[in-house]
Design a protein around this motif. Structure first.
Motif, PDB file in Angstrom:
ATOM      1  N   LEU A 145       0.828  -1.209   0.000  1.00 37.16           N
ATOM      2  CA  LEU A 145       0.000   0.000   0.000  1.00 37.16           C
ATOM      3  C   LEU A 145       0.862   1.259   0.000  1.00 37.16           C
ATOM      4  O   LEU A 145       0.507   2.267  -0.633  1.00 37.16           O
ATOM      5  N   SER A 146       1.995   1.225   0.703  1.00 39.95           N
ATOM      6  CA  SER A 146       2.902   2.376   0.716  1.00 39.95           C
ATOM      7  C   SER A 146       3.473   2.626  -0.670  1.00 39.95           C
ATOM      8  O   SER A 146       3.641   3.782  -1.093  1.00 39.95           O
ATOM      9  N   ALA A 147       3.771   1.552  -1.401  1.00 39.39           N
ATOM     10  CA  ALA A 147       4.272   1.705  -2.768  1.00 39.39           C
ATOM     11  C   ALA A 147       3.214   2.324  -3.671  1.00 39.39           C
ATOM     12  O   ALA A 147       3.520   3.159  -4.541  1.00 39.39           O
ATOM     13  N   LEU A 148       1.949   1.950  -3.482  1.00 36.77           N
ATOM     14  CA  LEU A 148       0.863   2.568  -4.243  1.00 36.77           C
ATOM     15  C   LEU A 148       0.750   4.050  -3.922  1.00 36.77           C
ATOM     16  O   LEU A 148       0.601   4.895  -4.818  1.00 36.77           O
ATOM     17  N   ALA A 149       0.810   4.370  -2.619  1.00 35.32           N
ATOM     18  CA  ALA A 149       0.672   5.768  -2.199  1.00 35.32           C
ATOM     19  C   ALA A 149       1.799   6.623  -2.743  1.00 35.32           C
ATOM     20  O   ALA A 149       1.597   7.802  -3.073  1.00 35.32           O
ATOM     21  N   ALA A 150       3.007   6.048  -2.850  1.00 32.93           N
ATOM     22  CA  ALA A 150       4.164   6.802  -3.339  1.00 32.93           C
ATOM     23  C   ALA A 150       4.217   6.836  -4.857  1.00 32.93           C
ATOM     24  O   ALA A 150       5.109   7.475  -5.426  1.00 32.93           O
ATOM     25  N   GLY A 151       3.305   6.180  -5.519  1.00 34.30           N
ATOM     26  CA  GLY A 151       3.299   6.177  -6.975  1.00 34.30           C
ATOM     27  C   GLY A 151       4.352   5.276  -7.584  1.00 34.30           C
ATOM     28  O   GLY A 151       4.647   5.383  -8.773  1.00 34.30           O
ATOM     29  N   SER A 187      -4.867   2.055  -6.658  1.00 33.06           N
ATOM     30  CA  SER A 187      -5.337   3.327  -6.091  1.00 33.06           C
ATOM     31  C   SER A 187      -6.475   3.891  -6.925  1.00 33.06           C
ATOM     32  O   SER A 187      -6.493   3.764  -8.157  1.00 33.06           O
ATOM     33  N   LEU A 188      -7.438   4.537  -6.246  1.00 36.45           N
ATOM     34  CA  LEU A 188      -8.516   5.257  -6.922  1.00 36.45           C
ATOM     35  C   LEU A 188      -8.339   6.748  -6.637  1.00 36.45           C
ATOM     36  O   LEU A 188      -7.932   7.137  -5.537  1.00 36.45           O
ATOM     37  N   PRO A 189      -8.638   7.585  -7.594  1.00 33.32           N
ATOM     38  CA  PRO A 189      -8.450   9.027  -7.384  1.00 33.32           C
ATOM     39  C   PRO A 189      -9.432   9.582  -6.343  1.00 33.32           C
ATOM     40  O   PRO A 189     -10.517   9.036  -6.137  1.00 33.32           O
ATOM     41  N   ALA A 190      -9.008  10.635  -5.661  1.00 34.85           N
ATOM     42  CA  ALA A 190      -9.862  11.292  -4.657  1.00 34.85           C
ATOM     43  C   ALA A 190     -10.822  12.252  -5.354  1.00 34.85           C
ATOM     44  O   ALA A 190     -10.504  12.858  -6.375  1.00 34.85           O
ATOM     45  N   PHE A 191     -12.053  12.390  -4.788  1.00 41.55           N
ATOM     46  CA  PHE A 191     -13.054  13.311  -5.312  1.00 41.55           C
ATOM     47  C   PHE A 191     -13.305  14.398  -4.273  1.00 41.55           C
ATOM     48  O   PHE A 191     -13.505  14.098  -3.079  1.00 41.55           O
TER      49      PHE A 191
END
Length: 686
Positions: A234-240, A267-271
């Motif tokens: 999950l950290s790798a996803l958050a860091a792109g 990851s899904l984009p924030a709205f």
């Protein structure tokens, strides 16, 4: 994969080995296709053109050995899923195994492979290949599904920003996909790790309702050891650093059990002002894990089978050597006893030595039974009749504290086995059951007809489908621990106190059953008794037995008759010479088949009888007999051995009931066997 569609490629520089493999494959899998190549290069060409299911690869070959050939096979994308079975003439050691598995080989078998071993290995490799293909297809399918679903959801979210008028339609589509998807889907809050939404499939996987899950974060239903790897992804996803990460983990169900899953997370984009979210797709991997456990079980059974086979060969070799020694001891005891009158002080000493020799002979017979190298005289038997015939004897053996129950149908249940050895199997099992019930209990012997199905074969892997006669021996005794059950058929393993058992009882049972073409399984729980199940292939009725021809009366040994004794053991030749010379026979000696042939070519007078060991250097006793038949067509034959492979009795020259004597033997038995053999062959005077 059926036998009809099975394709195998055998690569070996020996045409004889390729012919043997072809015959064996045709016997085990009728209708299968086998292609052969006598070099690795030719084999690689055939592998690409014939698309085999399994490759049987020799280790030692000129130009390119089996290891290099295996590496090239595994490097080719078209062949990487094809299992490679390495075949070697020597017992593979640790270094050889490491080199083979590094090259990509899947398993080792030794030359010449036993039919059952070859069958088990081929079936196991077919299962392995199917599992590889299934796993790759499943992985590709999951990736495609994740990518497709991710693209679909992203496109839908982008469409909602661009066209609010299509919002209702998009929400309906998302809800349909989300709720009807066969795999678990959940949305996680990236900041808190709490579940925002879960679909019904995810609820089924975790065993929790959607309301319960949305009050928890993912760490609350994850074992501690699985938290770190998922957090890292999950950290790798958050860091792109990655767009999708895949992982295997477990979820904790409300009852405390763990369910394995395969995850795909993106990851899904924030709205607006909402925090980022993760889309988690979870697939229940319980079935895949169960398949892996079944594979591990089959591999363990194969290793155990190989270990037992190795121990059996060792036991057979030891028994053979000891039988020669014991035969000499018993013979010289008989020589001494003939010269000592009854009542002589030394006579009792010699008789005690002979008793000890006979006990040693009984021990070697147990070793031969375990190693499956004893002489059997199989016949078609009615199992129910055998059980009923043993009832009185078993009752006396077990005593009054143990209740004996026999259950066998009135209609006959036919198997083909040696009746004496079948009784030995039942006696050994009943004695063990009696010892496990010191305070009394119940012993049940039952016979029935069963049909083995694919489910049993997949669990045990060592028995072919078909009709069997099942012999069940069950007791209410102390039971056998799980640990002990993995060793009970090994030689010299015993749970009895020191001095109370040799550890050969169950190994003897195992050897007899295997040599008779059967299978034995044990089921036991400590304190709840033990059940042994013995499966014999069902045989057709023996029908009317032909009348036994009366044996001709033994003729007195003709004076001057010549007997050729051939054995590489000097003591055995000496014993035979002294015994037969005392009967008035002319005795010729040879230490090998070549020496015997040379002696006969120089000799002008005929030889009446050949007394030979079956196991000789270079030429065997059977081969020697065949050559002497061309010199003396009417020569009598008498074979002897410390052990005899069952296949030897298929030779027309060797009838174990008529012209075979098992080492060790007494002098009286040797004299009688020689008289019988000479009675059936023309004497020198005829």
């Amino acid at each position: 994969m059926t036998a009809t569609g099975l394709k195998l490629l055998a690569i070996d520089d020996s045409p004889e080995n390729l012919e043997s493999l072809s015959v064996a494959i045709a016997h085990i899998f009728p209708g299968a296709s086998i292609y052969t190549a006598q070099s690795a290069r030719k084999g690689l060409e055939l592998a690409l053109t014939r698309d085999p299911d399994i490759i049987l690869l020799d280790v030692v070959m000129p130009e390119m050995d089996g290891f290099e050939a295996c590496r090239r096979i595994k490097d080719d994308a078209r062949l990487r899923d094809v299992p490679v079975v390495m075949i070697t003439a020597t017992q593979p050691d640790k270094a050889l195994c490491a080199k083979a598995f590094e090259a990509g080989a899947d398993v080792f078998i030794t030359k010449p492979p036993a039919l059952w071993e070859l069958a088990v290995q081929i079936r196991a490799m077919l299962t392995l290949k199917a599992a590889r293909i299934s796993q790759r297809e499943e992985r590709d399918r999951l990736q495609e599904m994740v990518a497709a679903k991710t693209r679909e959801l992203r496109e839908e979210l982008a469409a909602r920003e661009k066209a609010l008028e299509k919002l209702a339609e998009s929400e309906t589509l998302f809800k349909t996909v989300f709720t009807q998807a066969p795999t678990g889907i959940s949305l996680l809050d990236a900041a808190t790790g709490r579940y925002l939404s879960v679909n019904p499939a995810f609820s089924r996987i975790t065993g929790r309702t959607a309301e319960e899950l949305c009050s928890l974060d993912w760490k609350r239903i994850t074992p501690k050891e699985d938290i770190g790897p998922q957090q890292k992804g999950l950290s790798a996803l958050a860091a792109g650093e990655t767009e999708i990460f895949h992982a295997e983990k477990r979820y904790i169900r409300p009852d405390g059990s763990l369910v394995p899953v395969k995850l795909a997370v993106t990851s899904l984009p924030a709205f607006d002002s909402s925090s980022a979210r993760y889309l988690v797709i979870a697939e229940d991997a319980s079935a895949a894990k169960e398949a892996e456990r079944e594979k591990a079980l089959l591999e363990e059974q194969l290793r155990q089978s190989q270990k037992m086979e190795t121990a059996g060969r060792l036991a057979g070799g030891i028994a053979h050597d000891f039988n020669n020694i014991i035969a000499a001891i018993l013979a010289y005891c008989d020589f001494l006893l003939k010269g000592l009158d009854d009542g002589k002080p030394r006579r009792e000493d010699v008789e005690e030595i002979k008793k000890a020799g006979l006990r040693a002979a009984a021990l070697t017979r147990q070793l031969l039974a375990f190693s499956r190298k004893q002489v059997l005289s199989p016949e078609v038997l009615d199992v129910g009749q055998v059980l009923r015939g043993m009832k009185a004897m078993l009752g006396r053996l077990l005593g009054e504290d143990i209740k004996l129950s026999l259950a066998a149908p009135k209609h006959p249940l036919h198997i083909k086995a040696d009746p004496c050895h079948l009784e030995q199997v039942l006696l050994n099992l009943c004695v063990n059951a009696r010892d496990a019930m010191p305070k009394g209990g119940k012993l049940t012997l039952e016979a029935s007809r069963v049909r083995m199905d694919e489910a049993y074969i997949q669990r045990h892997g060592t028995i072919a489908p078909g009709d069997y006669i099942l012999l069940t021996v069950s007791d209410t005794g102390s039971g056998i621990s799980v640990e002990a059950q993995t060793h009970i058929f090994e030689p010299f393993f015993t749970t009895k106190p020191k001095g109370k058992g040799t550890g050969l009882g169950l190994s003897t049972v195992h050897g007899i059953i295997k040599q008779s073409g059967g299978h034995i399984a044990v089921y036991s729980e400590v304190g709840r008794g033990t059940v042994f199940k013995i499966y014999f292939p069902e045989r057709a009725s023996a029908g009317a037995q032909p009348e036994e021809r009366p044996r001709p009366p033994a003729k007195a040994v003709a004076a001057g008759g010549a007997v050729l004794v051939v054995d590489d053991d000097v003591q055995m030749r000496t014993v035979a010479r002294r015994t037969l010379a005392a009967d008035g026979l002319e005795v010729l000696e040879a230490g090998s088949a070549e020496e015997a042939l040379a002696l006969c070519r120089r000799r002008k007078a005929p030889v009446c009888l050949l007394l030979t060991d079956l196991v000789l250097p270079r030429l065997t006793g059977l081969e020697l007999a065949g050559r002497l038949k061309s010199l003396y067509p009417d020569i009598g034959l008498l074979f002897m051995s410390g052990y005899t492979e069952h296949s030897g009795f298929e030779d027309e020259l060797l009838d174990p009931a008529r012209n075979f004597i098992q080492k060790p033997f007494t002098l009286d038995l040797l004299s009688q066997k020689v008289r019988d053999a000479l009675a059936g062959a023309p004497s020198s005077a005829e």
